[in-house]
Design a protein around this motif. Structure first.
Motif, mmCIF file in Angstrom:
data_model
loop_
_atom_site.group_PDB
_atom_site.id
_atom_site.type_symbol
_atom_site.label_atom_id
_atom_site.label_comp_id
_atom_site.label_asym_id
_atom_site.label_seq_id
_atom_site.Cartn_x
_atom_site.Cartn_y
_atom_site.Cartn_z
ATOM 1 N N MET A 239 0.834 -1.211 0.000
ATOM 2 C CA MET A 239 0.000 0.000 0.000
ATOM 3 C C MET A 239 0.862 1.252 0.000
ATOM 4 O O MET A 239 0.565 2.223 -0.694
ATOM 5 C CB MET A 239 -0.904 0.007 1.240
ATOM 6 C CG MET A 239 -2.171 -0.777 1.102
ATOM 7 S SD MET A 239 -3.225 -0.539 2.563
ATOM 8 C CE MET A 239 -3.875 1.112 2.303
ATOM 9 N N VAL A 240 1.934 1.216 0.836
ATOM 10 C CA VAL A 240 2.812 2.400 0.921
ATOM 11 C C VAL A 240 3.450 2.652 -0.442
ATOM 12 O O VAL A 240 3.443 3.777 -0.951
ATOM 13 C CB VAL A 240 3.901 2.185 1.995
ATOM 14 C CG1 VAL A 240 4.851 3.378 2.009
ATOM 15 C CG2 VAL A 240 3.282 1.983 3.366
ATOM 16 N N LYS A 241 3.962 1.575 -1.060
ATOM 17 C CA LYS A 241 4.687 1.745 -2.325
ATOM 18 C C LYS A 241 3.770 2.199 -3.447
ATOM 19 O O LYS A 241 4.200 2.897 -4.364
ATOM 20 C CB LYS A 241 5.381 0.432 -2.702
ATOM 21 C CG LYS A 241 6.623 0.180 -1.851
ATOM 22 C CD LYS A 241 7.216 -1.186 -2.125
ATOM 23 C CE LYS A 241 8.152 -1.585 -1.005
ATOM 24 N NZ LYS A 241 8.310 -3.044 -0.922
ATOM 25 N N ARG A 242 2.511 1.798 -3.378
ATOM 26 C CA ARG A 242 1.593 2.223 -4.431
ATOM 27 C C ARG A 242 0.987 3.596 -4.143
ATOM 28 O O ARG A 242 0.076 4.035 -4.843
ATOM 29 C CB ARG A 242 0.488 1.173 -4.595
ATOM 30 C CG ARG A 242 1.001 -0.046 -5.390
ATOM 31 C CD ARG A 242 0.229 -1.302 -5.085
ATOM 32 N NE ARG A 242 -0.982 -1.461 -5.874
ATOM 33 C CZ ARG A 242 -1.645 -2.630 -5.967
ATOM 34 N NH1 ARG A 242 -1.179 -3.707 -5.337
ATOM 35 N NH2 ARG A 242 -2.750 -2.706 -6.661
ATOM 36 N N PHE A 391 6.261 1.361 13.275
ATOM 37 C CA PHE A 391 5.206 1.370 12.243
ATOM 38 C C PHE A 391 5.251 2.685 11.466
ATOM 39 O O PHE A 391 5.084 2.712 10.257
ATOM 40 C CB PHE A 391 3.815 1.196 12.866
ATOM 41 C CG PHE A 391 3.661 -0.067 13.659
ATOM 42 C CD1 PHE A 391 4.431 -1.191 13.367
ATOM 43 C CD2 PHE A 391 2.764 -0.141 14.718
ATOM 44 C CE1 PHE A 391 4.302 -2.352 14.091
ATOM 45 C CE2 PHE A 391 2.631 -1.301 15.454
ATOM 46 C CZ PHE A 391 3.401 -2.408 15.148
ATOM 47 N N GLN A 392 5.477 3.775 12.198
ATOM 48 C CA GLN A 392 5.549 5.085 11.538
ATOM 49 C C GLN A 392 6.698 5.099 10.527
ATOM 50 O O GLN A 392 6.534 5.533 9.383
ATOM 51 C CB GLN A 392 5.758 6.180 12.593
ATOM 52 C CG GLN A 392 5.695 7.585 12.021
ATOM 53 C CD GLN A 392 6.310 8.615 12.950
ATOM 54 O OE1 GLN A 392 7.259 8.316 13.668
ATOM 55 N NE2 GLN A 392 5.791 9.826 12.929
ATOM 56 N N GLU A 393 7.850 4.578 10.955
ATOM 57 C CA GLU A 393 9.014 4.553 10.067
ATOM 58 C C GLU A 393 8.722 3.670 8.855
ATOM 59 O O GLU A 393 9.022 4.026 7.712
ATOM 60 C CB GLU A 393 10.248 4.040 10.824
ATOM 61 C CG GLU A 393 11.507 4.079 9.984
ATOM 62 C CD GLU A 393 12.763 3.767 10.801
ATOM 63 O OE1 GLU A 393 12.648 3.579 12.022
ATOM 64 O OE2 GLU A 393 13.841 3.704 10.192
ATOM 65 N N PRO A 398 9.248 1.580 3.686
ATOM 66 C CA PRO A 398 8.894 0.161 3.826
ATOM 67 C C PRO A 398 10.093 -0.770 3.610
ATOM 68 O O PRO A 398 10.074 -1.909 4.072
ATOM 69 C CB PRO A 398 7.809 -0.044 2.764
ATOM 70 C CG PRO A 398 7.837 1.151 1.898
ATOM 71 C CD PRO A 398 8.473 2.260 2.655
ATOM 72 N N ASP A 399 11.131 -0.276 2.935
ATOM 73 C CA ASP A 399 12.291 -1.134 2.689
ATOM 74 C C ASP A 399 13.077 -1.429 3.956
ATOM 75 O O ASP A 399 13.914 -2.334 3.970
ATOM 76 C CB ASP A 399 13.223 -0.469 1.667
ATOM 77 C CG ASP A 399 12.559 -0.358 0.313
ATOM 78 O OD1 ASP A 399 11.655 -1.178 0.045
ATOM 79 O OD2 ASP A 399 12.919 0.559 -0.458
#
Lengths: 417, 295
Positions: A239-242, A391-393, A398-399
């Motif tokens: 989700m983050v990457k998209r 989680f925030q980081e 995400p990597d």
């Protein structure tokens, strides 16, 4: 001459202070058994008014008890309570169920109120909250409110782009891609104060791994390196990457993150029902809809986050008898109706909720296979802080998943082993 | 005979009067400053959550400090704070020199420059977080003029600390400016005149005539800035709460977090002791300078 004046002044001073001291003593004696001191953290306008109304009703029914209500700011209360429980304890204190309560029970600062549960037969009327208030088969407080978490969305935006409410994960993701393509942030979130990110973690883990594993993780029995969590972070990272989350979310508080939703620049918000008064005052409540967090794995039971707000009697309370009367009073269905202008009454016998959000939440929670409190209420304060920072980081980088999980695992080991 | 006793009494009074006058302040200072210092040192050798009995753990809290990556982050950020806050006395001096002119309306301008110091630090923090806000903030508007994308300063692990330091510099510069302005008012005009007759002007005049006379003001400005930088807390709490993911922590905030939030009083006290030791180095240095100049 001057000496005489000094002596005169001194004696006057001594006299006055003596009178005051005596006066205070008298007052203390008078207050003695009848005074009921309640410390509340309900500082939001709507619940603050509800507490005041409840207290007024209580005084009407028990005119012999004089109630002193002290309202604290919601965030400041979290540190203040540690002081007053250990020193000048009130007779009744507002707090939260689950691990937040357990911390004070472990310190012997909350009183066992199982007798109130028995006398009022709360085992029946409050059965859904029993678990979160029980330690070693004893109850240490009574619930007065709970609320659902879920996804609040802009119905007008969904309509504009021809999207329907997603029931499966794939539908949810393809909706989000459409929104991104049209320049709208699918999900708004403000992670400055961290806990909003934990809502996503809770739901991913509950939907992927179910309640039992989630609770093992919360109580420090399961590892943050457990392969079961791989899928949780995969889906989340995807989700983050998209680009499905609002950009720069670490700058915003949860309140600030409402702005894009109100302005129509973001379509959804995973949050608790407590957001509704803000939507109402922003004038967009008619455009807001609610749906349950989509199912990821149909073979896993459906569990929800539903934090419970409670009241307790401190171990050092002076007027235990009146405090228990107040606890019993607070569990009455009619009182629970008054106490919950924006949330749900935990009592089975309270009247059915009237607005559509409360109704949806009530229905959803009624059908749930089980309820979790929330990440920072289910695990210990230190673990919650470390976890939520991770989680925030993760929601920005995400990597870094491996480094973050290794860090959380080290924290868990030092706290629980 | 009688006169002698009176004399003796007078002498005694002279001898002990300072004691009487200092006593109230000394007693309060001991109870509220000295005693808590020793108490903190004592607590730092224990494991304590604030309620239950304390258990003696010796140096364990300190050993844990050196394994704690966050301690190093805090230390590193504290050094950034120390170094960059030194801009406050520098800029403050330049502003004071600039404002120290007899021009109509200068009083109003002076008070405007002093204004940031009057504002509560929490408010300064809020104002700057709005200024930095990548969505609505003034900064992103300004950057937009130059065609630059908004920068989320407070959400960036590398920039957050500097963003907060800039907010801290704003009121601190005003404070240093006032210190220097008062210092400049006390500059001996005769010496300045003498320098002028000897042909000094510009930088030479500043370096050899004005600055030496501003020395007391400089010492105060430096001390206040160093201590302010080391105990920076309010701005961090309001602007980032230590984030993103703990990258803007400093020792004072770390201490608050461990003691008040994580209920680890012993560990928090150990952090406080380390902070105190760092401060004492500076305090010793400045005290020594002060005593030397007094002599």
């Amino acid at each position: 001459m001057s000496k005489r004046i000094i002596v005169l002044m001194l004696s006057v001073f001594v006299l006055i202070s003596g009178v005051f001291a005596a006066g205070q003593q008298d007052a203390a004696m008078d207050e003695g058994p009848k005074m009921l001191v309640i410390n509340s953290n309900q500082s939001d306008p709507s619940t603050k008014a509800a507490v005041a109304e409840t207290v007024a009703l209580f005084q009407e029914e028990y005119p012999e008890i004089e109630v002193q209500l002290n309202t604290f700011d919601h965030e400041a209360y979290k540190t203040a309570i540690r002081n007053f429980l250990a020193t000048e304890a009130p007779d009744v204190a507002f707090w939260f169920a689950g691990n937040r309560m357990k911390f004070f029970v472990d310190q012997n600062l909350f009183m066992d109120v199982s007798d109130v549960w028995k006398d009022e037969d709360l085992y029946d009327s409050m059965s859904s909250s029993l678990n979160s208030l029980t330690i070693n088969n004893k109850q240490y407080g009574v619930p007065w409110s709970y609320y659902q978490w879920g996804i609040y969305y802009r119905m007008d935006i969904f309509e504009k782009y021809g999207l329907s409410v997603p029931e499966t994960w794939d539908e949810f993701m393809s909706n989000n891609d459409v929104l991104v393509a049209n320049g709208i942030a699918p999900v708004t979130i403000g992670t400055k104060y961290l806990w909003t990110a934990a809502g996503w973690f809770d739901y991913f883990n509950l939907r992927v791994n179910g309640y039992e594993f989630h609770m093992e993780l919360m109580t420090g029995k399961a590892s943050y390196l457990d392969p079961k969590l791989d899928k949780v972070f995969d889906l989340w990272g995807d989700m983050v990457k998209r680009g499905h989350f609002l950009e720069n979310h670490a700058t915003y508080s949860w309140q600030e993150a409402q702005a894009p939703l109100i302005k129509g620049e973001a379509a959804m918000y995973l949050i608790g029902n407590f957001m509704m008064p803000d939507m109402e005052s922003a004038g967009v409540i008619d455009k807001i809809g609610f749906f349950q967090f989509p199912i990821i794995d149909p073979s896993v039971g459906v569990y929800e986050d539903a934090p419970t707000d409670t009241i307790h009697i401190p171990a050092k309370a002076k007027n235990v008898e009146a405090a228990k009367m107040f606890l019993a009073f607070m569990t009455r269905p009619d009182v629970q109706d008054i106490m919950n202008p924006g949330s749900l009454p935990p009592s089975k016998y309270a009247s059915a909720p009237d607005d559509r959000f409360k109704k949806a939440g009530f229905e959803m929670l009624g059908k749930a296979d089980g309820l979790a409190q929330f990440y920072d209420r289910d695990t210990t304060p230190e673990m919650a802080k470390a976890g939520m920072e991770g989680f925030q980081e993760f929601m920005v980088y995400p990597d870094r998943e491996d480094a973050i999980r290794t860090r959380l695992e080290r924290e868990r080991k030092s706290l629980f082993e | 005979m009688e006169k002698k006793t009176v004399n003796k009494l007078l002498k005694m009074q002279q001898k002990y009067a300072p004691v009487y006058f200092l006593a109230p302040a000394m007693i309060l200072f001991s109870i509220f400053v000295i005693w808590p210092i020793f108490q903190s040192i004592w607590i730092s050798f224990h494991k304590w959550d604030g309620f239950s009995p304390m258990t003696w753990v010796g140096l364990k809290n300190y050993r844990k400090l050196f394994d704690d990556p966050r301690f190093y982050t805090s230390l590193k950020n504290n050094i950034y704070w120390l170094v960059f806050m030194m801009l406050a006395p520098l800029v403050g001096l330049s502003l004071a020199l600039f404002l120290n002119q007899q021009i109509k309306g200068m009083r109003v301008i002076k008070s405007l420059f002093f204004f940031p110091f009057v504002i509560n630090l929490v408010v300064v923090g809020l104002v700057f977080s709005w200024f930095y806000n990548p969505d609505l903030g003034l900064l992103s508007v300004l950057l937009g003029v130059f065609g630059i994308e908004p920068i989320p300063i407070l959400a960036d692990e590398k920039m957050a600390t500097f963003g907060i330091i800039i907010a801290g510099l704003w009121p601190q510069t005003a404070y240093c400016m006032i210190l220097y302005l008062t210092g400049l008012a006390g500059v001996n005009t005769q010496i300045v005149e003498a320098g002028r007759i000897d042909g000094a002007a510009g930088w030479q005049m500043l370096r050899h005539v004005i600055l030496p006379q501003l020395r007391p003001a400089t010492i105060v400005a430096l001390t206040v800035t160093v201590i302010g930088a080391l105990r920076s807390f309010d701005l961090i709490a309001t602007m980032t709460a230590g984030g993103p993911w703990g990258s803007s922590y400093v020792l004072a905030y770390h201490m608050y977090d461990e003691a008040i939030f994580n209920f680890k009083m012993g560990y928090g006290a150990a952090l406080a002791v380390v902070l105190f030791l760092i401060m004492s180095v500076f305090i010793y240095f400045f005290l020594k300078r002060m005593i030397d100049t007094e002599k």
